[in-house]
Design a protein around this motif. Sequence first.
Motif, short mmCIF file in Angstrom:
data_model
loop_
_atom_site.label_atom_id
_atom_site.label_comp_id
_atom_site.label_asym_id
_atom_site.label_seq_id
_atom_site.Cartn_x
_atom_site.Cartn_y
_atom_site.Cartn_z
N ALA A 84 0.97 -1.31 0.03
CA ALA A 84 -0.02 0.08 0.12
C ALA A 84 0.90 1.23 0.00
CB ALA A 84 -0.92 0.09 1.13
N ARG A 85 2.21 1.27 0.44
CA ARG A 85 3.03 2.51 0.48
C ARG A 85 3.74 2.45 -1.11
NH1 ARG A 85 6.87 1.41 5.31
NH2 ARG A 85 6.95 -0.80 4.26
N GLY A 86 3.56 1.69 -1.90
CA GLY A 86 4.08 1.72 -3.24
C GLY A 86 5.59 1.06 -3.20
N GLU A 87 5.57 0.28 -2.45
CA GLU A 87 7.07 -0.57 -2.54
C GLU A 87 6.84 -2.03 -2.79
OE1 GLU A 87 8.54 -0.24 1.66
OE2 GLU A 87 8.92 1.98 1.29
N LEU A 88 7.60 -2.58 -3.56
CA LEU A 88 7.63 -3.81 -4.19
C LEU A 88 7.66 -4.65 -2.86
CD1 LEU A 88 7.80 -5.88 -6.55
CD2 LEU A 88 10.31 -5.84 -6.17
N ALA A 89 6.72 -5.69 -2.78
CA ALA A 89 6.44 -6.60 -1.69
C ALA A 89 6.72 -8.04 -1.97
CB ALA A 89 5.01 -6.39 -1.12
N ALA A 90 6.17 -8.32 -3.29
CA ALA A 90 6.15 -9.91 -3.56
C ALA A 90 6.19 -9.93 -5.13
CB ALA A 90 5.15 -10.78 -3.11
N VAL A 91 6.45 -11.21 -5.46
CA VAL A 91 6.27 -11.42 -6.94
C VAL A 91 5.58 -12.98 -7.38
CG1 VAL A 91 7.66 -11.86 -9.24
CG2 VAL A 91 8.46 -10.27 -7.64
N VAL A 92 4.45 -12.63 -8.17
CA VAL A 92 3.87 -13.82 -8.57
C VAL A 92 4.31 -14.31 -9.78
CG1 VAL A 92 1.65 -14.60 -9.47
CG2 VAL A 92 1.59 -13.28 -7.65
N ASP A 93 4.75 -15.52 -9.96
CA ASP A 93 5.22 -16.20 -11.10
C ASP A 93 4.48 -17.58 -11.48
OD1 ASP A 93 8.04 -16.72 -12.88
OD2 ASP A 93 7.45 -18.56 -11.72
N ILE A 94 4.41 -17.76 -12.82
CA ILE A 94 3.95 -19.09 -13.27
C ILE A 94 4.95 -19.79 -14.25
CG2 ILE A 94 1.53 -18.68 -12.69
CD1 ILE A 94 1.24 -18.16 -15.98
N SER A 95 5.54 -20.83 -13.96
CA SER A 95 6.47 -21.39 -14.75
C SER A 95 6.23 -22.79 -15.12
CB SER A 95 7.97 -21.52 -13.85
OG SER A 95 8.31 -20.15 -13.44
N ALA A 96 6.90 -23.37 -16.21
CA ALA A 96 6.64 -24.49 -16.86
C ALA A 96 8.06 -25.19 -17.07
CB ALA A 96 5.56 -24.58 -17.82
N LEU A 97 8.00 -26.38 -17.04
CA LEU A 97 9.40 -27.49 -17.43
C LEU A 97 9.58 -27.38 -18.80
CD1 LEU A 97 8.87 -30.41 -14.70
CD2 LEU A 97 10.73 -28.37 -14.57
N ALA A 133 0.06 9.43 -10.55
CA ALA A 133 0.95 10.13 -10.92
C ALA A 133 0.56 10.66 -12.48
CB ALA A 133 2.04 9.08 -11.38
N ARG A 134 -0.26 10.20 -13.09
CA ARG A 134 -0.57 10.83 -14.52
C ARG A 134 -1.33 11.93 -13.91
NH1 ARG A 134 -2.87 5.63 -15.84
NH2 ARG A 134 -4.78 6.54 -15.66
N ALA A 135 -2.08 11.87 -13.11
CA ALA A 135 -2.98 13.09 -12.85
C ALA A 135 -2.23 14.30 -12.48
CB ALA A 135 -3.88 12.83 -11.77
N LEU A 136 -0.88 14.07 -11.85
CA LEU A 136 -0.16 14.91 -11.42
C LEU A 136 1.19 15.33 -12.17
CD1 LEU A 136 0.10 13.63 -7.60
CD2 LEU A 136 -1.16 15.68 -8.17
N GLY A 137 0.87 14.75 -13.37
CA GLY A 137 2.01 15.07 -14.33
C GLY A 137 3.33 14.50 -13.84
N LEU A 138 3.50 13.44 -13.25
CA LEU A 138 4.86 12.98 -12.71
C LEU A 138 5.05 11.57 -13.27
CD1 LEU A 138 4.26 14.03 -8.89
CD2 LEU A 138 5.56 15.29 -10.67
N ASP A 139 6.28 11.13 -13.12
CA ASP A 139 6.77 9.79 -13.49
C ASP A 139 6.43 8.90 -12.03
OD1 ASP A 139 7.85 7.47 -14.03
OD2 ASP A 139 9.74 8.33 -15.15
N TRP A 140 5.81 7.82 -12.16
CA TRP A 140 5.47 7.23 -11.09
C TRP A 140 6.88 6.59 -10.71
CZ3 TRP A 140 6.78 1.88 -10.56
CH2 TRP A 140 7.09 1.12 -11.61
N ARG A 141 7.88 6.19 -11.32
CA ARG A 141 9.14 5.67 -10.88
C ARG A 141 9.97 6.60 -10.21
NH1 ARG A 141 7.83 4.53 -15.91
NH2 ARG A 141 7.99 2.53 -16.88
N SER A 142 9.85 7.90 -10.19
CA SER A 142 10.64 8.85 -9.46
C SER A 142 9.60 9.80 -8.48
CB SER A 142 11.62 9.74 -10.50
OG SER A 142 10.47 10.37 -11.43
N MET A 143 8.39 9.46 -8.56
CA MET A 143 7.31 10.16 -7.88
C MET A 143 7.73 9.86 -6.30
SD MET A 143 3.37 10.53 -8.14
CE MET A 143 3.08 8.75 -7.70
N PRO A 144 7.79 11.07 -5.33
CA PRO A 144 7.94 10.80 -3.89
C PRO A 144 6.68 10.00 -3.39
CG PRO A 144 7.43 13.36 -4.57
CD PRO A 144 7.59 12.54 -5.78
N SER A 145 6.74 9.67 -2.23
CA SER A 145 5.55 8.98 -1.67
C SER A 145 4.41 9.74 -1.89
CB SER A 145 5.95 8.54 -0.20
OG SER A 145 4.66 8.16 0.57
N LEU A 146 3.14 9.12 -2.06
CA LEU A 146 1.76 9.63 -2.13
C LEU A 146 1.39 9.91 -0.89
CD1 LEU A 146 0.23 7.91 -5.12
CD2 LEU A 146 1.00 10.28 -5.02
#
Length: 648
Positions: A165-178, A253-266
């Motif tokens: 909820a703070r915008g920080e990476l928490a986990a990754v979902v992956d599907i893999s096959a042999l 970020a779009r609404a504020l005209g900012l880049d979400w990657r470099s945007m400070p915490s909301l």
Amino acid sequence: MNETSLHIREVVDVIGGAPSMRDSLVRDSWRRCVDQHGLDPTRRQRAHVLPDSRLREHRDPLESLIRTARFGLESLYRQVAGQDYVVLLSDKRGISVDYIGDRGREGALHRAGLTLGSDWSESHAGTCAVGACIASGEPVVIHRSDHFDATHIPLTCTAAPIYDARGELAAVVDISALHSPPDKISQALALQLVRASTLRIELAHLMASFRSEWILRFSRSQEFVDVDPEAAIAIDASGRVVGTTHAGRKLMARALGLDWRSMPSLLGRSFSEAFDVELDELPRFTRALPTCDRSIRLRNGERLYAHAAEPHSSSGGQAQRSAAPAASRAIPATLQGLSGGDEQMDRMLVMAARLADQPIALLLQGETGCGKEVLARAIHDSGKHSGPFVAINCAALPETLIESELFGYVPGAFTGARARGRKGLIEEAHGGTLFLDEIGDMPLSLQARLLRVLAEREVVPLGGSRPIPVNLRIISATHRELADHVRSGAFREDLFYRLSGAVLRIPALRSRRDLGWLLDRLLQSGGRKSNGALRPVRVSRAAREALEAHHWPGNIRELVNVVELARVLCNDGVIELDDLPALRAQASESTGVDAQTQAGDGASKLAALLRECHWNISEAARRLGVDRTTLHRRMRRIGLVAPNRRPH
């Protein structure tokens, strides 16, 4: 030349600068594997699976998310059932903390690392979907020979990130096959399924984490906004953003005209900065109205449809109305005295009261001057701790002194040491509370020693060899985002988790609705002497408006300083605007009225400004340079009501 040899040659050529048809994400990952992680493409790595004892270290911090995500993972697995996929949930370090797969193939899956506890970090496994997703923060497909390690050439892996909820990476979902078809395009549907799954998991986690807040959900389709929203944000009772899904962060970020990657915490920002909607308008976005009437406009002109979920109340409106008094009764007097009815503060204090007697390390977060040490003392006084409250500011002492202050020293430990040695603050806090203020400024060299104290419950003085048992409660505080320091390597991750057993966030003064109560309390705590008697100090209307309009970057500490100076400067026991030299210019600019005529015609000028802004509260507040909460307060005080809010 066999497939493995051809793959190794291609990896070596690409790293050497040769052109390649591979995705740029794959090429960049291959280079990181060699340049940053020191991996050798000619050396095949075996799958590394953590033992249960180590796996718990990765699962425990994600317990709530794992529980929420489980249904989403099972749903995803059902969609790919029969196609030999496994579903993995990995933490942000690449360790699989949950897993769903075909039990009949566990042996082959375990050898390939497609199992619980497997390490799919880029630093260990090389280029893979989980590792590349962590590095890029975006959904990725790593198909067959996209992998760095030739061991993984038969695999196809598709992953997407889950953000907290703070915008920080928490986990990754992956599907893999042999095994899989040779063309990468064969995984296009898999990518869409994983993306959709992570969106639903983020939304479910946000809804579960902020049941007492407004949840505003969005969709480009009025038909789907109620059943399958694309983004969501959580909003507290003062209109501040307290949580978002990743798509919600991008939307703002779009609404504020900012880049979400470099945007400070909301977090802490008013949601009306991004949306042309005020807090008191949220009820019109509930299901009470048809979806076609629930369009919402972003500040960049974009239009969406919205669904507002009201704060959870198990017993209807009456329970919601009585929640504040009930919460107040549950708060000990020492904590209750820190709030004048502000909803954010009250919720935080209820949590503090519940934790006061629990042996859980507390981390207090908030801006400088917002009262972190005052809260720590109140928590200590509210509990059953019979020992002392010992405080140390980690930013106020040089590194050499912090160590001796915290741990103490034995006689002769260093040149200039006391002949009898000295007991450290940790030992002095035995049986009570040790408050570590500005913990984010603690040097790395001392963090390991503090970690040992927390883990072993014993301290070894400088120059000593005999550990001394200690029983204490740790409360730490910082104005920094410790998670950012963990990512940059400035703060130990293991210590961060030890200190943040529970996190209490103190709202900034500018977002609190009890500023008037705080001001009156400060004024009552002293006065001007007249003929030997203590007389209370009052505040004129113009001065009070200036105090309420100020942004308070220094928070309560700044408020105390301003009031104390005004106490000295004022005449006849009345604080006037002239007694607030630091705020006088700001007050005049905020109201657009000369200080001498502010009380007389401030209402008419404010009404004129609101008409000019077509009663758009956000626009008027921006022109005045004040917070929307402050503007609403002024309007209520002088009886200004927007035309669409007036009774017919």
